[in-house]
Design an enzyme around this catalytic site. Structure first.
Site, PDB file in Angstrom:
ATOM      1  N   PRO A   8     -12.250   1.439 -10.412  1.00  0.00           N
ATOM      2  CA  PRO A   8     -12.073   2.263 -11.616  1.00  0.00           C
ATOM      3  C   PRO A   8     -11.120   3.419 -11.349  1.00  0.00           C
ATOM      4  CG  PRO A   8     -14.381   2.314 -10.882  1.00  0.00           C
ATOM      5  CD  PRO A   8     -13.654   1.408  -9.969  1.00  0.00           C
ATOM      6  N   ARG A  41      -1.411  -2.496   0.705  1.00  0.00           N
ATOM      7  CA  ARG A  41      -2.045  -2.641  -0.609  1.00  0.00           C
ATOM      8  C   ARG A  41      -1.390  -3.783  -1.367  1.00  0.00           C
ATOM      9  NH1 ARG A  41      -4.499   1.481  -3.184  1.00  0.00           N
ATOM     10  NH2 ARG A  41      -5.076   3.268  -1.934  1.00  0.00           N
TER      11      ARG A  41
END
Length: 270
Positions: free
Chosen positions: A2, A260
């Site tokens: 989130p 990432r």
DNA sequence: AGGGCAACCCGGACGC
DNA sequence: TGCGTCCGGGTTGCCC
């Protein structure tokens, strides 16, 4: 997972549900999720009213009527559900705050936490290192340029750096770069002034758009909640490796940048 | 200062 | 059905 839009969305919904309500009970099933012994946590939370909820970066702050503040970070995979016991999700609940016969469940808190601080000043000290809020009116293009000029590194890396800008994570950094038409691995200090201007606008556009559609979290916050997660199928590049770019039809590429997952379109982004 | 990387953590998805 | 295995990923801290 989130990020800013999800947490802001949660904040807006939870304010409607919880503001002015008193915590009637507290259950802590995972002690690592809190920062004090359960007895102290319980004593400071149970019987107290939630007077306000704020968001800072990816955190939510629950202000209690005794001056204490709960600091929530969902980290990876954390989510919440608010409702009656019979509607409780079939998941492991790490913490539960009860408000009469309705409960706020904290789920998937592996590295996530719900910490308690004695005062607003204490929690602000804890969050002091965070960069500017991208949607704050104070965050002007001038301030953005000032940030860029004193930093180096790749665009992607900087966008997810909470000390550079706060609240942006892996998904929205990619979505922002796609909207801006810029390849995430570009060096920050090599962007042209028009690219910087576009980037600034894309940060606003993407975050506001995601918030408007309820963010990308898949689980509803309460029974009958149809707003949460509306942005999940509006993501243009994130987690769409090998799929066609919605703009030009080229295949979306996945590449690791600073360890990432990064998704972008080689054709639409320069 | 930035890049790289390990450690943190464990539910739950997946494989057999 | 049941058991073992492994992945995810924001953040911190350490080293180069």
């Amino acid at each position: 997972m989130p990020e800013l839009p999800e947490m802001e969305h949660y904040k807006l919904l939870l304010l409607q549900k919880l503001r002015g309500k008193t915590v009637s009970n507290v259950e802590v099933n995972r002690e690592k999720s809190i920062n004090v012994v359960p007895e102290v946590f319980l004593n400071n939370v149970k019987g107290h009213q939630i007077i306000n909820i704020e968001r800072k970066a990816k955190h939510l702050l629950f202000y209690l009527d005794n001056g204490h503040v709960l600091l929530l970070h969902l980290m990876l995979g954390g989510w919440m559900f608010y409702g009656k016991d019979e509607d409780k999700p079939d998941r492991t609940i790490q913490i539960q705050l009860s408000f009469g016969n309705e409960h706020l469940y904290f789920i998937g808190l592996r590295l996530g936490f719900l910490h308690i601080y004695n005062s607003k000043a204490d929690v602000e000290k804890e969050l002091a290192g965070l960069g500017p809020e991208p949607l704050s009116p104070n965050f002007t293009f001038t301030e953005f340029m000032a940030l860029i000029e004193k930093r180096r590194g790749r665009l992607k890396t900087k966008l997810v750096d909470q000390q550079f800008l706060s609240g942006i994570g892996n998904c929205y950094s990619d979505e922002i770069c796609f909207h801006a038409g810029t390849i995430p691995k570009r060096e920050l200090n090599e962007l042209s002034s028009s690219e910087n201007k576009q980037l600034f606008e894309s940060i606003h556009h993407v975050l506001k758009d995601a918030l408007k559609h309820g963010g990308y979290m898949e689980n509803p916050l309460f029974k009958g909640d149809t707003l949460t997660g509306g942005y999940n199928n509006l993501c243009k590049v994130y987690d769409r490796e090998g799929e066609s770019c919605l703009r030009c039809g080229s295949k979306i590429i996945k590449e690791m940048i600073s360890s990432r997952k990064t998704f972008y379109c080689l054709n639409c982004q320069k």
